[in-house]
Every structure is written in structure tokens, then in C-alpha cells.
Design a protein around this motif. Structure first.
Motif, short mmCIF file in Angstrom:
data_model
loop_
_atom_site.label_atom_id
_atom_site.label_comp_id
_atom_site.label_asym_id
_atom_site.label_seq_id
_atom_site.Cartn_x
_atom_site.Cartn_y
_atom_site.Cartn_z
N ARG A 101 0.85 -1.20 0.00
CA ARG A 101 0.00 0.00 0.00
C ARG A 101 0.88 1.25 0.00
NH1 ARG A 101 -5.46 1.23 1.65
NH2 ARG A 101 -5.69 3.41 2.33
N GLY A 102 0.37 2.31 -0.62
CA GLY A 102 1.01 3.61 -0.58
C GLY A 102 0.02 4.67 -0.14
N GLY A 103 0.50 5.72 0.52
CA GLY A 103 -0.39 6.78 0.98
C GLY A 103 0.34 7.74 1.90
N ARG A 104 -0.38 8.77 2.32
CA ARG A 104 0.21 9.78 3.20
C ARG A 104 0.20 9.32 4.66
NH1 ARG A 104 -1.56 15.77 0.98
NH2 ARG A 104 -0.92 15.44 -1.19
N GLN A 105 -0.67 8.40 4.98
CA GLN A 105 -0.76 7.90 6.35
C GLN A 105 -0.53 6.38 6.38
OE1 GLN A 105 -4.70 9.35 7.42
NE2 GLN A 105 -3.80 11.19 8.35
N VAL A 106 0.51 5.94 5.64
CA VAL A 106 0.73 4.52 5.49
C VAL A 106 1.15 3.87 6.82
CG1 VAL A 106 3.18 4.65 4.81
CG2 VAL A 106 1.75 2.81 3.92
N GLU A 107 1.83 4.66 7.72
CA GLU A 107 2.20 4.09 9.01
C GLU A 107 0.98 3.69 9.82
OE1 GLU A 107 3.23 7.00 7.91
OE2 GLU A 107 5.43 7.11 7.93
N GLN A 108 -0.07 4.50 9.72
CA GLN A 108 -1.31 4.17 10.43
C GLN A 108 -1.93 2.88 9.87
OE1 GLN A 108 -4.08 7.44 10.61
NE2 GLN A 108 -5.81 6.11 11.19
N TRP A 109 -1.84 2.72 8.55
CA TRP A 109 -2.36 1.49 7.93
C TRP A 109 -1.58 0.28 8.41
CZ3 TRP A 109 0.30 -1.63 4.25
CH2 TRP A 109 -0.48 -2.64 3.66
N VAL A 110 -0.25 0.40 8.50
CA VAL A 110 0.58 -0.71 8.97
C VAL A 110 0.20 -1.08 10.40
CG1 VAL A 110 2.93 -1.42 9.56
CG2 VAL A 110 2.50 -0.22 7.41
N ARG A 111 -0.03 -0.07 11.24
CA ARG A 111 -0.40 -0.35 12.63
C ARG A 111 -1.75 -1.05 12.71
NH1 ARG A 111 1.83 4.90 13.45
NH2 ARG A 111 -0.27 5.81 13.40
N GLY A 112 -2.61 -0.82 11.73
CA GLY A 112 -3.93 -1.45 11.74
C GLY A 112 -3.95 -2.88 11.23
N LEU A 113 -2.82 -3.34 10.64
CA LEU A 113 -2.73 -4.71 10.16
C LEU A 113 -2.44 -5.65 11.33
CD1 LEU A 113 -0.65 -4.49 6.85
CD2 LEU A 113 -3.07 -5.03 7.05
N ASP A 114 -3.14 -6.76 11.38
CA ASP A 114 -2.87 -7.79 12.40
C ASP A 114 -2.73 -9.12 11.68
OD1 ASP A 114 -2.65 -9.51 14.50
OD2 ASP A 114 -4.43 -8.81 15.57
N CYS A 115 -1.48 -9.51 11.43
CA CYS A 115 -1.22 -10.72 10.65
C CYS A 115 -1.38 -12.00 11.47
CB CYS A 115 0.18 -10.65 10.05
SG CYS A 115 0.38 -9.30 8.85
N ALA A 116 -1.77 -11.86 12.73
CA ALA A 116 -2.04 -13.03 13.56
C ALA A 116 -3.52 -13.39 13.54
CB ALA A 116 -1.59 -12.78 15.01
N GLN A 117 -4.36 -12.51 12.97
CA GLN A 117 -5.80 -12.72 12.94
C GLN A 117 -6.29 -12.69 11.49
OE1 GLN A 117 -7.77 -13.39 15.71
NE2 GLN A 117 -5.77 -13.51 16.73
N TRP A 118 -6.89 -13.79 11.07
CA TRP A 118 -7.34 -13.93 9.69
C TRP A 118 -8.82 -14.28 9.63
CZ3 TRP A 118 -3.98 -14.03 5.20
CH2 TRP A 118 -2.64 -13.79 5.51
N THR A 119 -9.46 -13.87 8.56
CA THR A 119 -10.87 -14.21 8.36
C THR A 119 -11.03 -14.94 7.03
OG1 THR A 119 -11.28 -12.03 7.35
CG2 THR A 119 -11.77 -12.28 9.71
N LEU A 120 -12.11 -15.70 6.95
CA LEU A 120 -12.46 -16.45 5.74
C LEU A 120 -13.71 -15.80 5.17
CD1 LEU A 120 -11.59 -19.14 4.25
CD2 LEU A 120 -13.36 -20.28 5.60
N ARG A 121 -13.63 -15.26 3.96
CA ARG A 121 -14.73 -14.49 3.38
C ARG A 121 -15.20 -15.16 2.09
NH1 ARG A 121 -16.45 -9.41 4.18
NH2 ARG A 121 -14.62 -8.97 5.46
N ASP A 122 -16.46 -15.57 2.08
CA ASP A 122 -17.07 -16.16 0.89
C ASP A 122 -17.78 -15.05 0.12
OD1 ASP A 122 -18.58 -17.53 -1.01
OD2 ASP A 122 -18.83 -19.27 0.29
N THR A 123 -17.20 -14.65 -1.02
CA THR A 123 -17.76 -13.53 -1.78
C THR A 123 -19.10 -13.88 -2.43
OG1 THR A 123 -16.45 -14.22 -3.71
CG2 THR A 123 -15.49 -12.55 -2.25
N ALA A 124 -19.41 -15.19 -2.56
CA ALA A 124 -20.67 -15.58 -3.19
C ALA A 124 -21.86 -15.30 -2.29
CB ALA A 124 -20.62 -17.06 -3.56
N ASN A 125 -21.70 -15.54 -0.98
CA ASN A 125 -22.84 -15.35 -0.08
C ASN A 125 -22.57 -14.36 1.05
OD1 ASN A 125 -21.22 -16.79 1.73
ND2 ASN A 125 -22.22 -18.74 1.28
N GLY A 126 -21.37 -13.77 1.06
CA GLY A 126 -21.05 -12.78 2.07
C GLY A 126 -20.71 -13.35 3.44
#
Length: 587
Positions: A101-126
Motif C-alpha cells: 500500500r502507498g499513501g500519506r498515512q501509510v504508518e497508520q495502515w501498517v499499525r492497523g494490520l494484524d497478521c495473527a488474525q485472519w478471516t475467511l470471506r465467501d464472496t458468493a454469499n457474504g
């Protein structure tokens, strides 16, 4: 951080470790090489896999740099991808997940990432499941038999990765943990079993990732292989015999690779599998050689070593068995003709690999077992590649059909003396009709190409040699064996073992001849492997009959193959000495 992009800053985050890497120079290279700005390891990562750089007319882009290695962004295979600020990019490089990702507040985006927590998302039914750890999430998806293209996402990333790719990543993490255990890690309760290698796509997987083929006829329509294929699924229910049960409760007897989804042969998980690669140029005679080898090898193994050679996949081996029957059951030269192996023809099957459908050679799988101790056994996997697949420029992610050389336990290079000017000069008085065909000698180039492919796929230095036994077969020796002198060769098999001293003596004789007539073959072969021997072989045992331009076939009444099985016996003595013992004999 350098101010390369005004107030916009770019960062790449490794979703497996949570480590962030600022883009501070262009090009910003990602790969396995020592000079990479973001270094990644693992099978499927090129030295210079991809890079972030400016592209005229497109601005800042993520660019694929290695044509034969795929690069996936947001679930799509790309050559290059324009990068837009304030936009998430989910990037798959080999067995790695990256967030970009690129942006003016990219550090805030990095802090918001949690690579220890993942979700499973089915785009067909939400439907959304989680959050949980990636390994736990994959196990949950297996238990629930979720679609392989369901998205998995780390917390804070708006884009995602495919579930089937997550299975590959988790398998990589498990393998890496075995190789580099943490100092404070608890001892494992039980030893992890080694990864399995698919005989079709040559990708590795854990036993727990094996898929099953649904038995009930109404469970047809695999999302990857199409509507006619039985559904592949990850088993969660079993009967009292340990057989997986499909969604309608029927026991399943067939299993499949989780990558290419091709059905695996019976007994696949119960024995060691050895890939044997037969390499050679167009019209070198690979199809004839393989057909003759599969006729002669079983008899030799049983007679001399009490080893039984059997068909392990009758349905999958139908084509090669038909070729063998055509050759040895014919009554006329016309009836003994074998069709040239066409690139992506009947010897190939189109299957998914690394996210794209490609043509892969069909494996021919046979079992080898001691008649006295059936527990001593293994399987041998052969392929009949078109010669074009070994030529330079033919190896890519779209055409990986000869990459089995990097996974092989033994390599046989079939040299055609009639396609070499110096050899032809030595035998020009033999009256062989093959002297009429034009010379297009690029056999040393094919060996060089094989070396480069192996080094690239195994991530070796170009001068580093492999330990895989390499047998150089100098074919059609009925036309040139006299050049060695009368009765020059020694017997290879003595008293139930392979006489390694005789094999080496014979190899040295042939090597000296090759060094004089085709030194580039000797030099290239010996630069590939530490274990190289040279063998005289003849699939026909006589000069063939010319039926048409470039069409040379055997006379079935004169068929007398010569030493075609000896190279394979030597390879077996290297990789399965309990089945084919090799001992030095008397000089």
C-alpha cells in the motif's frame, strides 16, 4: 524514508511475519537473491521475482521480472500492475503473502494490520468466519469443505488471497518450522511426516492436504476441473475401515493432489516415489526407448534380482502400454511405427498449476518390489515428453512440462549419434538410412538448458552440481559399437548384482569415444551432476527401415534391443540399493 513519491509513502508487509519494509529506492526488488530489497525464501520464489518501479505511461507499477514464475495480485496473475495510492494490494510470491500500500498515512495502515488474525470471506454469499490464526483458519476451512477460491484476509487488509493458496503457504510454514525450530519451542509429540510430491505437477503437499474424489454420481462438477469431473474435497468423515466419506455418505477410494487435483495412483501414500526423467531432442527416439525399456526392464529385474516390476496405474499407463504392444506385437515395419510425441498432444493433460491451466506430461507409474521381501518397494514414474519441451525458451509458467528434471531421482539423456556431424562421419560407410536425414545438432544446447533449469528451480549456483545420477545414453549403438573394438564391453550383471566395476569400465570406453567425437556432451553432462556414466544402447538392435521422409521404424522381425535396461539398473542401484545391489566385481 526517502522522499521518492512526494508525500506518498509505500510499504510492503510480509503477512506471515508482520514485518514491514519501506520502499526507499527504485527499483525495489522482491525475490530470493542476495541483493533483493525484500528477500523471500521457498520453492517458487525467483532470484529477482518482481520489482516496484516506474513504467513509462503507467506510473509506479509492480512488475514481474521472472517469466517462468507466476506473480499474483488480488487473485489475478499479472505481468505488471499499476499501483494507485490509498489502495490495498494482496500479493502472492511463491509461498508468501504480501500486503502492499502507498499513501500519506501509510504508518497508520501498517499499525492497523494484524497478521495473527485472519478471516475467511465467501464472496458468493457474504459469509465471514474468524478471526483466527492462519493455520487454524485453514484447518477450519478443510473441516467445513469450503470452496478453494474463498478469500482469506489478515485483519486490516481489504483485499485477500485464495484459500487453496493459503493451504500452500501453511505447508511452507510447517516445513520451514521443521528446518529451523525455535530454541524455546516445545518438543513435538510425534515426528512430522515428509511432504509428498505430486507425480503430475511436481508440487509438494502435506498428507493432511490430500483431497478425495467423491463417489456418488450426483457429486459431479468440480469447481476447478469442470462439470464432468467428480468433486474433490477434504475429508472430515470416515467409516470404520478408514475410508473417507463423501457428502452423501459413500466411501471414497480415490485421492487427488490438492494443487493440480489430478487423481493419484493407488498406494500413493504407502511407498517412495522416484521420478525418472528421459531427456533428448526431437526424433532422438525417446518414445521407442521408453517402450522398449518397459518391455526389457521387468524381465531383467526378475531374472537377476528377484524384483517384480508391475503396472501401478493401468488406466493412466494405457497409452504407453499401447505403444509397447504396437512395437512388439507388429508383424510389419508399418505396423511398428510409433507416432511422434506432439507438444501438448495425447501424452499431455491440461491441469491447473500455480493458478493457471497448463499442459503437463502424463506420468507412467510402475511399482518395483522384492519378491522375497515385499516391504522393500518403491514406484518409478516415467514421462514421454516431446523433444521441443527440452529446447531453450520452452520452459515457462505457461509451459512447465519438462520441469520434472528438477524433481527427478534419476535422469537419462538420450544422445542421437545420427544428429551429430562427427559421429556421422565415423559411421558414414554403414549404409544406415538414418544418414539421409538432415543434421540439426543442438544436443549439447539441450544439456546446457537442462542445467540452467535445474539450477533455477533448485536455487543452485550455476556451477553447483547435483547428486542425482545422470545416465548419458549413446543411442543406436548397433551403428557405431564397432568403434569401441571387438568384444570391448564387459558383462554388467554378475551373480545377482550389478557389477559396478564393469559398468564403470564400459562407461569409460564410451566416454573416451564421446570425448573425441562430441566433447561438448561430456563437458556439459559432467557439469550437471557429480554422478555421470555413459552407456551404449540400441532400442532396435538393427538399422531401421525408412518409410518416408524422416520416418524411420524398426523391422519387428529383427528387433533385438541391446542394453536398454542397464542405465536404469545403474540408477536403481544408486537410489534403491536394497532392490538392485551394486558391487565391484573381478576385473
Amino acid at each position: 524514508m526517502l522522499n521518492l513519491f512526494g508525500k506518498t509513502q509505500w510499504v510492503a508487509v510480509d503477512c506471515l511475519t508482520g514485518e514491514s519494509h519501506n520502499v526507499e529506492q527504485l527499483p525495489f526488488e522482491i525475490g530470493a537473491g542476495e541483493g533483493a530489497d525484500l528477500k523471500l525464501n521457498g520453492q517458487g520464489v525467483a532470484e529477482r521475482h518482481c520489482a516496484i518501479n516506474q513504467v513509462k505511461g503507467h506510473g509506479l507499477c509492480l512488475i514481474k521480472q521472472e517469466p517462468s514464475f507466476p506473480l499474483m495480485v488480488n487473485g489475478e496473475l499479472i505481468e505488471f500492475c499499476p499501483l494507485v495510492p490509498d489502495t490495498d494490494y494482496a500479493v502472492k510470491v511463491g509461498p508468501h503473502f504480501l500486503a502492499l500500500r502507498g499513501g500519506r498515512q501509510v504508518e497508520q495502515w501498517v499499525r492497523g494490520l494484524d497478521c495473527a488474525q485472519w478471516t475467511l470471506r465467501d464472496t458468493a454469499n457474504g459469509r465471514v468466519d474468524g478471526p483466527m490464526g492462519l493455520e487454524e483458519l485453514c484447518q477450519f476451512a478443510k473441516d467445513q469443505q469450503r470452496h478453494p477460491q474463498t478469500l482469506v484476509q489478515p485483519a486490516g487488509l481489504s483485499k485477500g488471497f485464495f484459500l487453496n493458496d493459503a493451504y500452500e503457504v501453511v505447508a511452507f510454514l510447517k516445513a520451514a518450522a521443521q528446518l529451523n525450530p525455535l530454541a524455546d519451542a516445545q518438543p513435538a509429540v510425534e515426528e512430522e511426516q515428509p511432504l509428498l510430491t505430486c507425480p503430475v505437477c511436481w508440487l509438494q503437499f502435506d498428507r493432511g492436504d490430500i483431497m478425495h474424489l467423491a463417489t456418488h454420481d450426483s457429486l459431479r462438477g468440480d469447481p476447478v476441473l469442470g462439470e464432468d469431473a467428480p468433486q474433490r474435497f477434504l475429508a472430515t468423515r470416515f467409516n470404520d475401515r478408514g475410508q473417507a466419506l463423501d457428502a452423501l455418505g459413500l466411501p471414497c477410494t480415490e485421492i487427488a493432489c490438492p494443487h493440480c487435483r489430478r487423481a493419484l495412483p493407488p498406494g500413493f501414500t504407502e511407498m517412495t516415489h522416484h521420478i525418472i526423467s528421459i531427456v533428448g531432442d526431437q526424433s532422438a527416439g525417446k518414445s521407442y526407448y521408453l517402450s522398449v525399456l518397459l518391455k526389457m526392464l521387468p524381465a531383467s529385474l526378475y531374472e537377476h534380482f528377484s524384483v517384480v516390476f508391475q503396472d501401478a496405474d493401468p488406466a493412466g499407463n494405457a497409452l504407453i502400454n499401447e505403444m509397447k504392444q504396437t512395437l512388439f506385437g507388429a508383424e510389419t515395419p508399418e505396423g511398428a511405427r510409433l507416432a511422434k510425441t506432439q507438444l501438448e498432444g495425447g501424452m499431455y493433460v491440461r491441469l491447473p498449476r500455480y493458478g493457471r491451466v497448463v499442459a503437463l506430461p502424463k506420468p507412467f507409474i510402475f511399482s518395483v518390489a522384492s519378491s522375497q521381501d515385499p516391504a522393500r518397494r518403491c514406484s518409478l514414474i516415467f514421462y514421454d515428453n516431446a523433444g521441443e519441451h527440452f529446447q531453450p525458451g520452452r520452459d515457462s509458467a505457461d509451459s512447465p512440462g519438462a520441469q520434472h528434471v528438477a524433481s527427478s531421482a534419476g535422469i537419462m539423456f538420450l544422445f542421437d549419434p545420427f544428429n551429430n556431424p562427427d559421429f556421422r562421419h565415423e559411421i558414414s560407410d554403414r549404409g544406415d538410412p538414418q544418414l539421409e536425414k538432415p543434421v540439426m545438432d543442438q544436443q549439447s544446447v539441450i544439456l546446457s538448458e537442462m542445467k540452467v533449469r535445474i539450477a533455477k528451480l533448485l536455487k543452485l549456483e550455476l556451477m553447483e552440481k547435483i547428486d542425482t545420477p545422470l545416465a548419458v545414453l549413446i543411442g543406436k549403438c548397433d551403428a557405431w559399437l564397432h568403434l569401441l573394438g571387438p568384444n570391448a564391453l564387459r558383462d554388467d550383471i554378475v551373480d545377482g548384482h550389478l557389477d559396478l566395476e564393469a559398468v564403470t569400465y564400459n562407461s569409460n570406453l564410451v566416454r573416451q569415444l564421446m570425448k573425441r567425437l562430441s566433447p561438448a556432451i561430456v563437458a556439459n553432462a559432467e557439469s550437471i551432476s557429480r554422478r555421470v556414466l555413459f552407456f551404449p544402447v540400441s532400442s532396435f538392435g538393427h538399422a531401421p527401415v525408412r518409410l518416408g521422409p524422416g520416418d524411420f521404424v524398426p523391422d519387428p522381425r529383427k528387433l533385438k534391443p541391446f542394453q536398454v535396461e542397464v542405465p536404469m539398473l545403474w540408477i536403481l542401484s544408486c537410489i534403491e540399493p536394497a532392490l538392485v545391489p551394486g558391487q565391484p566385481g573381478a576385473a
